[in-house]
Design a protein around this motif. Structure first.
Motif, PDB file in Angstrom:
ATOM      1  N   GLY A   4       0.784  -1.142  -0.038  1.00 10.55           N
ATOM      2  CA  GLY A   4      -0.065  -0.033  -0.011  1.00 10.55           C
ATOM      3  C   GLY A   4       0.895   1.079   0.002  1.00 10.55           C
ATOM      4  O   GLY A   4       0.449   2.289   0.659  1.00 10.55           O
ATOM      5  N   GLU A   5       1.995   1.215  -0.709  1.00 13.93           N
ATOM      6  CA  GLU A   5       2.771   2.623  -0.866  1.00 13.93           C
ATOM      7  C   GLU A   5       3.220   2.421  -2.205  1.00 13.93           C
ATOM      8  O   GLU A   5       3.276   1.449  -2.998  1.00 13.93           O
ATOM      9  N   PRO A   6       3.737   3.796  -2.642  1.00  9.84           N
ATOM     10  CA  PRO A   6       4.297   3.714  -4.153  1.00  9.84           C
ATOM     11  C   PRO A   6       5.583   2.649  -4.386  1.00  9.84           C
ATOM     12  O   PRO A   6       6.434   2.786  -3.623  1.00  9.84           O
ATOM     13  N   ALA A   7       5.356   2.305  -5.603  1.00 10.61           N
ATOM     14  CA  ALA A   7       6.548   1.399  -6.039  1.00 10.61           C
ATOM     15  C   ALA A   7       7.599   2.344  -6.446  1.00 10.61           C
ATOM     16  O   ALA A   7       8.795   1.992  -6.521  1.00 10.61           O
ATOM     17  N   ALA A   8       7.238   3.409  -6.978  1.00 13.15           N
ATOM     18  CA  ALA A   8       8.334   4.259  -7.306  1.00 13.15           C
ATOM     19  C   ALA A   8       7.855   5.871  -7.260  1.00 13.15           C
ATOM     20  O   ALA A   8       6.638   6.177  -7.033  1.00 13.15           O
ATOM     21  N   GLY A   9       8.563   6.839  -6.718  1.00 13.43           N
ATOM     22  CA  GLY A   9       8.552   8.096  -6.330  1.00 13.43           C
ATOM     23  C   GLY A   9       9.175   9.042  -7.094  1.00 13.43           C
ATOM     24  O   GLY A   9      10.273   8.652  -7.888  1.00 13.43           O
ATOM     25  N   SER A  10       8.979  10.217  -6.730  1.00 15.55           N
ATOM     26  CA  SER A  10      10.105  11.393  -7.349  1.00 15.55           C
ATOM     27  C   SER A  10      10.631  12.128  -6.010  1.00 15.55           C
ATOM     28  O   SER A  10       9.900  12.635  -4.982  1.00 15.55           O
ATOM     29  N   TYR A  11      11.726  12.317  -6.216  1.00  7.25           N
ATOM     30  CA  TYR A  11      12.447  13.065  -5.155  1.00  7.25           C
ATOM     31  C   TYR A  11      12.878  14.618  -5.565  1.00  7.25           C
ATOM     32  O   TYR A  11      13.498  14.810  -6.499  1.00  7.25           O
ATOM     33  N   GLY A  12      12.684  15.603  -4.599  1.00  8.68           N
ATOM     34  CA  GLY A  12      13.194  16.920  -5.091  1.00  8.68           C
ATOM     35  C   GLY A  12      14.536  17.231  -4.334  1.00  8.68           C
ATOM     36  O   GLY A  12      14.457  16.848  -2.962  1.00  8.68           O
ATOM     37  N   THR A  13      15.410  17.680  -5.083  1.00 10.80           N
ATOM     38  CA  THR A  13      16.745  18.129  -4.396  1.00 10.80           C
ATOM     39  C   THR A  13      16.588  19.738  -4.249  1.00 10.80           C
ATOM     40  O   THR A  13      16.527  20.311  -5.147  1.00 10.80           O
TER      41      THR A  13
END
Length: 447
Positions: A179-188
């Motif tokens: 129940g959580e994202p398999a992939a995500g996006s990170y901001g630096t």
């Protein structure tokens, strides 16, 4: 497959011009590791300048955190950090600001919006507001069907009897079985000389593995039972994480507005009941019980991972869904939740790798980690330490503090004695006090 060691799309957002500029970059991790590998060097000559560079995480990388240094211009100049973040479209940002005209940061706004929308879509598919039935559809509405990107588009497909794969503001992939994202996006993100985030330097890097999305078929819905879906908020209005609360509330409330503008769920508008988690177990438990008593089927929150860990048993006992937009502690992946806990933020295992990449790119050799002594702080502390050791950085020291009564007395002396050239702060508002104690020890910032 998204990993931090392969070619990835890096996106810079220039909010001043209200546009998004996309650029392709290669994260040359092998080259970085070659430049930073070693046994830590000679500790007697490490960091002869007496300066450090600060690094932050999702709990303190915001303009509201920079406001805590109004009397110290440049105190966090050059501070760099990561947060789960996706590039937000101009229209979405404009709509957020209609909800909250004072909004200055957007951290977790997209994740909060998506938590509300996913919950609502799952209820429409389930044909009922019964939390267990809704929970059984949540993973499925994020993967395996026809792609849709808005509540209106997704509801139209559902009403046609089609399976959907919701790809909203924050999602690069569907949910895992947990129940959580398999992939995500990170901001630096980067702080400038005026202690504010320099938006034009913000970079977005995908992380994770889209192949990890769940392939399990959801149970067949029963008979449709029209009713009003009630969603409660358990987000930080007060406490040490309150500075990060406004974008979460704005995102969640915008999700409610958009779902209702698309016709609502089960023939009724979704009801929103806001609530404060207080960044406190006691406050959060009281609010959770109030939301349960007021008929909430889904609770959006809590803000801090440790707070969600504390209130999850209450939610499970009451049989309601707890859906956090910002919990990142890896321990929550395997929490005893009876299938009722979800999150739209990726787990800290991915963020630890992103932070390590930044530290290695900057040539950090002696890293001092200041972390909350809770699920969030412990997880990132251990994850970053492990990743740094694997990358060849042997000199890593940790300082963990009590989250109820943070004390940083003597911290600056420890940082100086360790001859740190990098200080990673895994915390919330209290991270400002840690920085001030380090500065009081005569250590200056390296911008």
């Amino acid at each position: 497959m998204f990993t931090l060691s392969m070619q990835a799309t890096v996106i810079r957002r220039v909010t001043g011009r209200q546009r998004i500029v996309r650029a392709l970059a290669l994260l040359a991790v092998p080259a970085v590791l070659a430049a930073g590998c070693g046994d830590g060097g000679d500790s007697t000559t490490a960091n002869p300048t007496g300066q450090v560079r600060y690094y932050g995480t999702d709990g303190n990388m915001s303009n509201t955190f920079g406001d805590l240094f109004k009397d110290a211009p440049g105190a966090i100049n050059g501070m760099t950090g990561t947060t789960p973040l996706t590039p937000l479209g101009v229209d979405f940002v404009a709509k957020l600001r209609e909800v909250d005209p004072k909004l200055r940061d957007y951290n977790y706004a997209g994740e909060s919006y998506d938590a509300v929308v996913i919950s609502a879509l799952a209820a429409e598919v389930a044909g009922t507001t019964e939390p267990a039935a809704v929970a059984a559809q949540i993973n499925a509405v994020t993967s395996g069907g026809s792609r849709c990107e808005s509540p209106a588009q997704c509801l139209n497909l559902i009403h046609q009897g089609r399976d959907i794969a919701y790809r909203g503001v924050s999602q690069l992939a569907g949910f895992t079985d947990a129940g959580e994202p398999a992939a995500g996006s990170y901001g630096t993100l980067y702080f400038g000389k005026n202690n504010t985030i320099e938006d034009g330097r913000t970079e977005y890097v995908p992380a994770g593995d889209v192949a990890g999305a769940s392939t399990k078929a959801a149970p067949k819905p029963g008979d449709r039972k029209p009713g009003q879906l009630v969603i409660g908020g358990l987000l930080p209005q007060t406490g040490s994480l309150a500075l990060m609360g406004p974008p979460m509330f704005a995102g969640a409330e915008l999700g409610i507005l958009d779902v209702n503008a698309a016709g609502g769920i089960l023939d009724s508008p979704v009801k929103w009941i806001p609530g404060d988690d207080g960044t406190s177990e006691a406050v959060a438990k009281k609010t959770t019980q109030r939301l349960i008593d007021e008929g909430a089927h889904v609770i959006i929150g809590a803000g801090a991972s440790g707070i969600s860990t504390a209130v999850l048993p209450l939610a499970v006992q009451a049989g309601v869904i707890l859906f956090s937009p910002c919990n990142t502690a890896a321990s929550l992946t395997t929490a005893a939740d009876n299938g009722l806990y979800f999150r739209t933020a990726p787990a800290d295992g991915l963020q630890a790798k992103a932070l390590t990449d930044i530290l290695m790119r900057d040539g950090a050799r002696r890293v001092f980690i200041v972390a909350r002594d809770d699920a969030y702080g412990q997880g990132l502390d251990e994850g970053v330490t492990s990743s740094l050791h694997l990358a060849g950085v042997a000199d890593v020291k940790s300082f963990r503090y009590n989250v109820d009564k943070p004390s940083f007395s003597g911290l600056g002396a420890q940082v100086k004695e360790f001859r740190a050239d990098a200080v990673l702060l895994v915390g919330f508002e209290e991270s400002a006090d840690a920085i001030k104690d380090i500065a009081a020890a005569g250590i200056t910032v390296r911008g």
